[in-house]
Design a protein around this motif. Sequence first.
Motif, PDB file in Angstrom:
ATOM      1  N   VAL A  27       3.585   5.761  -5.759  1.00 51.38           N
ATOM      2  CA  VAL A  27       3.289   5.888  -7.195  1.00 51.38           C
ATOM      3  C   VAL A  27       2.204   6.942  -7.407  1.00 51.38           C
ATOM      4  O   VAL A  27       2.276   7.744  -8.345  1.00 51.38           O
ATOM      5  CB  VAL A  27       2.888   4.529  -7.797  1.00 51.38           C
ATOM      6  N   GLY A  28       1.207   6.962  -6.521  1.00 52.64           N
ATOM      7  CA  GLY A  28       0.168   7.992  -6.602  1.00 52.64           C
ATOM      8  C   GLY A  28       0.733   9.391  -6.408  1.00 52.64           C
ATOM      9  O   GLY A  28       0.333  10.337  -7.096  1.00 52.64           O
ATOM     10  N   LEU A  29       1.659   9.523  -5.466  1.00 55.22           N
ATOM     11  CA  LEU A  29       2.311  10.830  -5.279  1.00 55.22           C
ATOM     12  C   LEU A  29       3.118  11.231  -6.508  1.00 55.22           C
ATOM     13  O   LEU A  29       3.142  12.410  -6.879  1.00 55.22           O
ATOM     14  CB  LEU A  29       3.215  10.791  -4.049  1.00 55.22           C
ATOM     15  N   ALA A  30       3.786  10.251  -7.123  1.00 54.12           N
ATOM     16  CA  ALA A  30       4.539  10.558  -8.347  1.00 54.12           C
ATOM     17  C   ALA A  30       3.596  11.012  -9.458  1.00 54.12           C
ATOM     18  O   ALA A  30       3.897  11.966 -10.188  1.00 54.12           O
ATOM     19  CB  ALA A  30       5.342   9.336  -8.790  1.00 54.12           C
ATOM     20  N   VAL A  52       0.841  -1.207   0.000  1.00 50.06           N
ATOM     21  CA  VAL A  52       0.000   0.000   0.000  1.00 50.06           C
ATOM     22  C   VAL A  52       0.872   1.251   0.000  1.00 50.06           C
ATOM     23  O   VAL A  52       0.578   2.230  -0.697  1.00 50.06           O
ATOM     24  CB  VAL A  52      -0.974  -0.017   1.200  1.00 50.06           C
ATOM     25  N   LEU A  53       1.960   1.231   0.774  1.00 52.86           N
ATOM     26  CA  LEU A  53       2.881   2.373   0.779  1.00 52.86           C
ATOM     27  C   LEU A  53       3.504   2.565  -0.600  1.00 52.86           C
ATOM     28  O   LEU A  53       3.621   3.697  -1.083  1.00 52.86           O
ATOM     29  CB  LEU A  53       3.965   2.180   1.838  1.00 52.86           C
ATOM     30  N   PHE A 112      11.710   4.464  -5.116  1.00 56.96           N
ATOM     31  CA  PHE A 112      11.402   3.964  -3.776  1.00 56.96           C
ATOM     32  C   PHE A 112      10.217   3.008  -3.812  1.00 56.96           C
ATOM     33  O   PHE A 112      10.208   1.994  -3.104  1.00 56.96           O
ATOM     34  CB  PHE A 112      11.126   5.112  -2.813  1.00 56.96           C
ATOM     35  N   ALA A 113       9.208   3.303  -4.619  1.00 59.85           N
ATOM     36  CA  ALA A 113       8.044   2.422  -4.732  1.00 59.85           C
ATOM     37  C   ALA A 113       8.455   1.056  -5.289  1.00 59.85           C
ATOM     38  O   ALA A 113       8.012   0.017  -4.793  1.00 59.85           O
ATOM     39  CB  ALA A 113       6.976   3.059  -5.611  1.00 59.85           C
ATOM     40  N   ALA A 114       9.297   1.056  -6.300  1.00 57.53           N
ATOM     41  CA  ALA A 114       9.762  -0.210  -6.874  1.00 57.53           C
ATOM     42  C   ALA A 114      10.576  -0.998  -5.853  1.00 57.53           C
ATOM     43  O   ALA A 114      10.407  -2.222  -5.725  1.00 57.53           O
ATOM     44  CB  ALA A 114      10.585   0.057  -8.127  1.00 57.53           C
ATOM     45  N   ALA A 115      11.445  -0.324  -5.127  1.00 59.39           N
ATOM     46  CA  ALA A 115      12.252  -1.009  -4.113  1.00 59.39           C
ATOM     47  C   ALA A 115      11.365  -1.607  -3.023  1.00 59.39           C
ATOM     48  O   ALA A 115      11.576  -2.746  -2.595  1.00 59.39           O
ATOM     49  CB  ALA A 115      13.261  -0.039  -3.506  1.00 59.39           C
ATOM     50  N   LEU A 116      10.366  -0.853  -2.577  1.00 57.13           N
ATOM     51  CA  LEU A 116       9.455  -1.383  -1.564  1.00 57.13           C
ATOM     52  C   LEU A 116       8.664  -2.574  -2.088  1.00 57.13           C
ATOM     53  O   LEU A 116       8.474  -3.564  -1.368  1.00 57.13           O
ATOM     54  CB  LEU A 116       8.487  -0.284  -1.104  1.00 57.13           C
ATOM     55  N   PHE A 159      13.197  14.913 -10.878  1.00 58.07           N
ATOM     56  CA  PHE A 159      13.904  14.300  -9.752  1.00 58.07           C
ATOM     57  C   PHE A 159      12.915  13.671  -8.779  1.00 58.07           C
ATOM     58  O   PHE A 159      13.099  12.533  -8.341  1.00 58.07           O
ATOM     59  CB  PHE A 159      14.771  15.350  -9.044  1.00 58.07           C
ATOM     60  N   ASP A 160      11.867  14.405  -8.427  1.00 54.69           N
ATOM     61  CA  ASP A 160      10.867  13.893  -7.498  1.00 54.69           C
ATOM     62  C   ASP A 160      10.208  12.630  -8.027  1.00 54.69           C
ATOM     63  O   ASP A 160      10.028  11.654  -7.290  1.00 54.69           O
ATOM     64  CB  ASP A 160       9.799  14.948  -7.223  1.00 54.69           C
ATOM     65  N   VAL A 161       9.836  12.621  -9.291  1.00 53.42           N
ATOM     66  CA  VAL A 161       9.150  11.462  -9.873  1.00 53.42           C
ATOM     67  C   VAL A 161      10.083  10.253  -9.895  1.00 53.42           C
ATOM     68  O   VAL A 161       9.674   9.137  -9.531  1.00 53.42           O
ATOM     69  CB  VAL A 161       8.616  11.800 -11.276  1.00 53.42           C
ATOM     70  N   VAL A 162      11.323  10.442 -10.294  1.00 48.60           N
ATOM     71  CA  VAL A 162      12.277   9.327 -10.341  1.00 48.60           C
ATOM     72  C   VAL A 162      12.502   8.753  -8.943  1.00 48.60           C
ATOM     73  O   VAL A 162      12.495   7.528  -8.753  1.00 48.60           O
ATOM     74  CB  VAL A 162      13.607   9.770 -10.988  1.00 48.60           C
ATOM     75  N   ILE A 163      12.674   9.604  -7.951  1.00 44.69           N
ATOM     76  CA  ILE A 163      12.896   9.137  -6.581  1.00 44.69           C
ATOM     77  C   ILE A 163      11.666   8.420  -6.045  1.00 44.69           C
ATOM     78  O   ILE A 163      11.766   7.334  -5.451  1.00 44.69           O
ATOM     79  CB  ILE A 163      13.289  10.316  -5.668  1.00 44.69           C
ATOM     80  N   LEU A 164      10.477   8.977  -6.234  1.00 46.23           N
ATOM     81  CA  LEU A 164       9.258   8.345  -5.730  1.00 46.23           C
ATOM     82  C   LEU A 164       9.012   6.990  -6.384  1.00 46.23           C
ATOM     83  O   LEU A 164       8.689   6.005  -5.701  1.00 46.23           O
ATOM     84  CB  LEU A 164       8.052   9.265  -5.942  1.00 46.23           C
ATOM     85  N   VAL A 165       9.157   6.910  -7.693  1.00 48.29           N
ATOM     86  CA  VAL A 165       8.942   5.636  -8.385  1.00 48.29           C
ATOM     87  C   VAL A 165      10.043   4.636  -8.015  1.00 48.29           C
ATOM     88  O   VAL A 165       9.769   3.444  -7.842  1.00 48.29           O
ATOM     89  CB  VAL A 165       8.850   5.853  -9.908  1.00 48.29           C
TER      90      VAL A 165
END
Length: 87
Positions: free
Chosen positions: A40-43, A34-35, A70-74, A62-68
């Motif tokens: 991904v929703g924030l991105a 869910v996190l 982190f989402a992929a890693a999680l 930068f924000d989109v790359v970092i958020l996506v």
Amino acid sequence: MKTLRRPFSIGIVLLLAGVVWLGWAVNPTVATYVLAAGLVGLAAARIFLPPKDTLNSRGRNFDVVILVGFAAALAVLAPWGLAQLPS
């Protein structure tokens, strides 16, 4: 001038509260997924909403790359949320 920053912030806090509740009441793996979906929703919000309506301090790319990222890693690491250490 009214902006969406306050509701955007409230949404982030609600996401985090929901993730904590899911991790405690349901399953840490589900909470991690869910996190990841929330990131991904924030991105997506960062991509499609104007900068004045989002929380931002860096560039949009930068924000989109970092958020996506982190989402992929999680999402990749979520199945190990209940892993037992060998004894």
